[in-house]
Scaffold this motif. Structure first.
Motif, short mmCIF file in Angstrom:
data_model
loop_
_atom_site.label_atom_id
_atom_site.label_comp_id
_atom_site.label_asym_id
_atom_site.label_seq_id
_atom_site.Cartn_x
_atom_site.Cartn_y
_atom_site.Cartn_z
N VAL A 57 0.84 -1.20 0.00
CA VAL A 57 0.00 0.00 0.00
C VAL A 57 0.87 1.25 0.00
O VAL A 57 0.62 2.21 -0.74
N ARG A 58 1.91 1.24 0.81
CA ARG A 58 2.81 2.40 0.86
C ARG A 58 3.49 2.62 -0.50
O ARG A 58 3.61 3.75 -0.95
N LEU A 59 3.91 1.54 -1.14
CA LEU A 59 4.58 1.67 -2.43
C LEU A 59 3.64 2.23 -3.49
O LEU A 59 4.06 2.98 -4.37
N LEU A 60 2.38 1.89 -3.42
CA LEU A 60 1.41 2.37 -4.39
C LEU A 60 1.06 3.85 -4.18
O LEU A 60 0.85 4.59 -5.15
N LEU A 104 12.25 7.44 -2.87
CA LEU A 104 11.34 7.06 -1.80
C LEU A 104 10.82 5.65 -2.03
O LEU A 104 10.75 4.83 -1.10
N HIS A 105 10.44 5.35 -3.26
CA HIS A 105 9.93 4.01 -3.61
C HIS A 105 10.97 2.95 -3.28
O HIS A 105 10.67 1.93 -2.65
N ASN A 106 12.21 3.18 -3.70
CA ASN A 106 13.28 2.20 -3.44
C ASN A 106 13.59 2.08 -1.96
O ASN A 106 13.93 0.99 -1.47
N HIS A 107 13.48 3.18 -1.25
CA HIS A 107 13.71 3.18 0.20
C HIS A 107 12.69 2.29 0.91
O HIS A 107 13.05 1.45 1.75
N ILE A 108 11.43 2.44 0.56
CA ILE A 108 10.37 1.65 1.19
C ILE A 108 10.51 0.17 0.81
O ILE A 108 10.46 -0.72 1.67
N ALA A 109 10.70 -0.09 -0.49
CA ALA A 109 10.82 -1.48 -0.95
C ALA A 109 12.07 -2.14 -0.38
O ALA A 109 12.03 -3.30 0.05
N GLY A 110 13.16 -1.40 -0.34
CA GLY A 110 14.42 -1.97 0.15
C GLY A 110 14.34 -2.36 1.61
O GLY A 110 14.89 -3.39 2.02
N PHE A 111 13.63 -1.57 2.40
CA PHE A 111 13.53 -1.87 3.83
C PHE A 111 12.83 -3.20 4.06
O PHE A 111 13.32 -4.05 4.79
N VAL A 112 11.67 -3.38 3.44
CA VAL A 112 10.92 -4.61 3.69
C VAL A 112 11.63 -5.82 3.07
O VAL A 112 11.55 -6.93 3.59
N GLU A 113 12.35 -5.62 1.98
CA GLU A 113 13.10 -6.73 1.38
C GLU A 113 14.24 -7.17 2.28
O GLU A 113 14.54 -8.36 2.39
N ARG A 114 14.89 -6.20 2.94
CA ARG A 114 15.98 -6.55 3.86
C ARG A 114 15.43 -7.21 5.11
O ARG A 114 16.01 -8.17 5.63
#
Length: 229
Positions: free
Chosen positions: A87-90, A196-206
């Motif tokens: 949801v945040r990524l969208l 910002l998109h990469n920051h959010i996605a990167g956090f949950v992936e890590r």
């Protein structure tokens, strides 16, 4: 000038904020039982405000009510993290774009970065982190969009609390925050949103390497945005 005293919070609001604070700072662990009688005794109130506070927290997704297990702090797993962060990524990068295009003030985001840098404990730093992200999307000009992001804010904070307990990646994220803000202040809409998109996605992936964000990370291979990966 007439002095207007600050409103005194209701017992329900007091209990709600206290329990939320304990959850989002890790004092109450995911899966931990929340017993009405024990909480009422702890806060010196009747069970009614405790019951109402727990109902509200269930509505925000921080606690789970079960006929068999009673009330427990919500457990964080990869599926839950994926739902919240999807949801945040969208929504969040789009909201940031709109804030920049409106030339909205991002002073609150700058102040949140300063508070995060000077934070003395995890609770203070976590709050500053949440305030930073909210300061980016709140002035987007669409109250409904901001409200939708607010509605997943507590659940995102719960995911972060669990992730930071095992991997306190504060410094890395602080650097990414500074980069996002730099692009935003420069008026670089696309780069700010992508970072910002990469920051959010990167956090949950890590934090949840098996979460497979279903292509939602949508990264541009040619992106030159520095350490936002």
């Amino acid at each position: 000038m007439t002095f207007a005293p600050s409103p005194i919070p209701s017992r329900t609001q007091y209990v709600l904020e206290a329990i939320k604070h304990s959850i989002l700072t890790g004092q109450l662990s995911p899966g931990q039982a929340l017993v009405e009688t024990e909480l009422a005794a702890q806060f010196g109130v009747s069970k009614t405000p405790v019951r109402e506070a727990l109902k509200t927290l269930a509505g925000t997704g921080l606690v789970v009510m079960s006929q068999y297990k009673g009330v427990t702090v919500r457990t964080v797993d990869a599926a839950m993290a994926r739902e919240v962060y999807d949801v945040r990524l969208l929504l969040e990068p789009e909201a940031l774009k709109r804030s920049i295009l409106r030339k909205a003030s991002l002073q609150a985001a700058q102040e949140a970065l300063v508070r995060a840098d000077g934070a003395e404990d995890r609770a203070e730093r976590s709050l500053a982190n949440r305030e930073f992200h909210r300061a980016l999307y709140l002035p987007c000009g669409n109250p409904l969009l901001a409200k939708m992001l607010d509605e997943v804010r507590d659940q995102a904070a719960l995911v972060s609390t669990v992730a930071w307990a095992s991997d306190p990646s504060w410094d890395r994220e602080a650097g990414e925050h500074r980069e996002i803000l730099r692009f935003a202040l420069d008026g670089d809409v696309e780069r700010a949103a992508r970072t910002l998109h990469n920051h959010i996605a990167g956090f949950v992936e890590r934090a949840f390497p098996d979460s497979e964000m279903s292509g939602a990370s949508g990264r541009s291979e040619g992106f030159e945005g520095g350490e936002a990966r």
